[in-house]
Design an enzyme around this catalytic site. Structure first.
Site, PDB file in Angstrom:
ATOM      1  N   GLU A   1       0.832  -1.216   0.000  1.00  0.00           N
ATOM      2  CA  GLU A   1       0.000   0.000   0.000  1.00  0.00           C
ATOM      3  C   GLU A   1       0.866   1.265   0.000  1.00  0.00           C
ATOM      4  OE1 GLU A   1      -2.935  -0.306  -0.716  1.00  0.00           O
ATOM      5  OE2 GLU A   1      -3.281  -2.394  -0.222  1.00  0.00           O
TER       6      GLU A   1
ATOM      7  N   HIS B   1       1.849   2.173  -3.437  1.00  0.00           N
ATOM      8  CA  HIS B   1       0.860   3.024  -4.123  1.00  0.00           C
ATOM      9  C   HIS B   1       0.967   4.469  -3.639  1.00  0.00           C
ATOM     10  CE1 HIS B   1      -1.183  -0.216  -6.130  1.00  0.00           C
ATOM     11  NE2 HIS B   1      -1.668  -0.768  -5.028  1.00  0.00           N
TER      12      HIS B   1
END
Ligand SMILES: [Zn+2]
Length: 326
Positions: free
Chosen positions: A243, A246
């Protein structure tokens, strides 16, 4: 997989916590809804299904369609144009001023969202959070076998919040907005990580960088996916690693499938669809290279993924200097 340099260390860590995992095996992860119940997410948010390989088997060759949060080609084009704009803006801003950074220490604020004071209610121990930071630093330093990136992580605060209306954290909900609006702290360079039980069987989701600071900015991660957590096959901390990838502007390795610019990184071979579990010899595109199933930006088990590439490291640093550097 036997050649994975740091596998022994991380497996050993897993063994050390397995007793704990067994004792709490009835906690959060076992009660999440089926992964087929994905909710739509706003553009620019990436969400990860926790364990969709069953669905993926049903929809062979169409895995990405199960994840509405995967970016469309149009969204990727818009993001790439925005990156170019951000780079131009910063270049102008920086003329005669601060040089782009080559190494970055990211302050991390961890918000532990709890329903109550029990482990099942989100009250994970500090030790898991400290181990998560260690995993992030190993992953981004390249010490698990990948390329070294510019990034290291420094835990600055653990903020425990008991609020049943924010638990579980529901992706795209008004409660998520309320939570982040209330809790997000720091500038664009501060990583706000929200931990809790998550909606729809998701492991986590993240926002991509933007030119203006947004209260929604940050990463949401399943609490029991932290190292030593109870999320079987996803409890070595790589959801956090993924994550944050990202958050630092990386796409999935399977973005765009076999054609076009894919994930906009040249040294990650194209991949037709997400890989799950830890497949052997997977090669879904006729272009050069086997599928990058060991890359942190695929969907494989934590035990299977251990690297970023040099191209990804470069893309993250470029994005940092364009979007998040002070
Ligand atoms: Zn993702």
């Amino acid at each position: 997989m036997g050649l994975r340099p740091n596998l022994l260390t991380r497996r050993t860590a897993g063994v050390a916590t397995s007793t704990l995992a067994l004792l709490v095996s009835t906690a959060a992860v076992g009660v999440v809804p089926a992964a087929s119940a994905f909710s739509a997410a706003p553009a620019g948010v990436c969400a990860e299904p926790a364990d969709t390989h069953a669905d993926a088997r049903v929809a062979k060759g169409g895995h990405a369609k199960l994840d509405p949060n995967h970016l469309t080609a149009k969204q990727v084009r818009e993001r790439e144009a925005d990156l170019a704009t951000a780079q131009r803006e910063r270049a102008n801003f920086r003329t005669g001023a601060v040089a782009p950074l080559a190494t970055v220490t990211i302050p991390v604020v961890v918000h532990v969202i709890q329903e109550n004071s029990t482990r099942a209610g989100g009250n994970i121990p500090d030790s898991l959070i400290n181990q998560q930071i260690t995993v992030l630093n190993q992953a981004y330093a390249g010490s698990t076998g990948g390329a070294a990136t510019a990034f290291s992580f420094q835990l600055t605060k653990i903020n425990r919040v008991t609020n049943a209306s924010w638990y579980p954290i529901v992706q795209g909900s008004s409660a998520e907005r309320s939570m982040k609006t209330s809790l997000r702290t720091g500038g664009k360079n501060t990583l706000n990580m929200y931990l809790g039980e998550l909606s729809d069987g998701l492991l986590g989701w993240a926002t991509f960088p933007k030119r203006t600071l947004d209260k929604m900015d940050g990463v949401v991660v399943l609490n029991e996916s932290l190292p030593g957590g109870t999320a079987t096959n996803y409890n070595q901390g790589d959801t956090g690693t993924h994550e944050i990838g990202h958050w630092l502007n990386l796409y999935h390795t399977f973005q765009g499938g076999c054609s076009g610019s894919g994930d906009s990184v040249s040294d990650t071979p194209a991949e037709a669809s997400p890989a799950y579990e830890c497949p052997t010899g997977r090669d879904t595109c006729s272009t050069a290279g086997k599928d990058p199933i060991t890359n942190f930006m695929d969907y494989t088990y934590d035990s299977c993924m251990y690297q970023f590439t040099a191209g990804q490291a470069s893309r993250m640093l470029t994005a940092w200097n364009a979007y998040r550097a002070a």
